[in-house]
Design an enzyme around this catalytic site. Sequence first.
Site, PDB file in Angstrom:
ATOM      1  N   ASP A 136       0.736  -1.315   0.233  1.00 22.68           N
ATOM      2  CA  ASP A 136      -0.046  -0.300  -0.146  1.00 22.68           C
ATOM      3  C   ASP A 136       0.816   1.352   0.283  1.00 22.68           C
ATOM      4  OD1 ASP A 136      -1.833   2.102   0.542  1.00 22.68           O
ATOM      5  OD2 ASP A 136      -3.023   0.580   2.272  1.00 22.68           O
ATOM      6  N   HIS A 137       0.985   2.241  -1.381  1.00 18.50           N
ATOM      7  CA  HIS A 137       1.888   3.216  -1.548  1.00 18.50           C
ATOM      8  C   HIS A 137       1.926   4.420  -0.113  1.00 18.50           C
ATOM      9  CE1 HIS A 137       5.110   4.510  -2.806  1.00 18.50           C
ATOM     10  NE2 HIS A 137       4.198   4.607  -4.061  1.00 18.50           N
ATOM     11  N   ARG A 138      -0.088   4.119   0.414  1.00 24.87           N
ATOM     12  CA  ARG A 138       0.437   5.347   1.391  1.00 24.87           C
ATOM     13  C   ARG A 138       0.853   4.820   2.445  1.00 24.87           C
ATOM     14  NH1 ARG A 138      -6.680   4.638   1.837  1.00 24.87           N
ATOM     15  NH2 ARG A 138      -5.713   2.064   2.178  1.00 24.87           N
TER      16      ARG A 138
END
Length: 433
Positions: free
Chosen positions: A405-407
């Site tokens: 999850d790039h967040r």
Amino acid sequence: MPKEILVPDIGDFEDVEVIEVLVAPGDTVAAEDSLISVESDKATMEIPAPEAGVVKEVKVAVGDKVSQGSPILLLEPTGEATSAGPAEPAKESAPAAPATSQPEPAPLTPPVAPRSAPPPHKPSPTAGFDEVSFARAYASPSVRRFARELGVDLGRVAGSGRKGRILKDDVKAFVKQTLTQGVPASGGLAVEPMPEIDFSQWGDIEIQKLSKINKLTGKFLHRNWVTIPHVTQFDEADITDLDDFRRTMAAEYKDKGIKITMLAFLIKAVVSALREFPRFNSSLDPSGENLIVKNYYHIGIAVDTPDGLVVPVVRDADCKSLVDIAAELGEISQKARDKKLKPADMQGGCMTISSLGGIGGTKFTPIVNAPEVAILGVSRHKMTPVWNGKEFSPRLMLPLSLSYDHRVIDGADGARFTTFLGKVLADARRLVM
Ligand code: CAO
């Protein structure tokens, strides 16, 4: 006394087709309200009520051909103007003509260019919808007016009318669908509805019911796929020595009924990597303001069953020996295939491993199993010539596909994580550290 309302002078339009009947007996109409839409091969237009009244009888149906003087309906005049508001600007719909004047045709793209699929949509962030695609949409003036009132970009609505014409019901269905999906009528994640297709028109088909697991996982995977910004980091780990060790152990434990596969080592390696990179062992809290970092190590394992994919969890993998984990893997995958897993057996995972190594493939892009923030995909190992600085030597290489999850995780940490895994897997001694 009811009055018979006739088609007024509509210029050169002879024998034009009624494509929409906009009123029904009992309806109260105001002067200028549209009664029917007609369409020639050049344009479409709406015929307005010459005065206010109550519709007593409708004398035309969709598909009828009409010309000047054809009866449309019987109207009981009420002698009042009940129009709800000023006429629409004439820009994109037929201008609401004065009762006595001739109705003007509205611009029409199809039938010149019938639209079976909507044009590519470019939502305008400010206006809420794309004026160009709105203008190009194939719809009658009243449908345009209705769509504009609701803020619906007609360019996004699939038409179910003849030649793909958009009907009022299509606009209603579009609004209903976007509301159900919890997305705005324009922008955001609103997408075209999947068309209903009769595949039997092209050949023999059979209908197979989706299993309960298929439907459930489908929903979760869809949610995770559209809500999580995924990145997948690919890498390879040299497991030549580890696999030699695994084979020795596998031979030793075979008689005890424990199958030692690479997956048990991978679980241990992932635990080491989670200790090294605690951000991977976290979940975003619902507000999106905080990270919840876990101090336990429960690893989910994707198991392929005849009914679909399930993910049982190996709890406290940090506290279990490799042999215990291998034994547990055998048990849980059997339980999964026998449909004996309980909901609690599939909850609380920190990170999931999806191993397709026993099946094949070189790499893939697994979908993060939210609320986890990363998933490790493993493909089939392969003996590969690797340059060691002096010569090529045959090494057993294991492909890794880490989706995250790039967040929560940056690309650099993604690459660090797989590099670390590679180091641990290259040297079995590191697994006990
Ligand atoms: N490369 C080459 N061979 C591999 C391998 C790898 N990376 N990983 C396992 N193998 C071999 C095993 O050694 C075993 O060989 P033998 O039969 O000769 O002993 C064979 O493949 C089958 O292994 P397995 O499937 O019995 O055991 P496992 O521990 O590798 O996997 C499980 C267990 C439950 C994960 C697996 O059976 C499974 O269901 N995998 C599918 C998961 C899935 O569907 N993922 C996709 C989800 S979408 O993200």
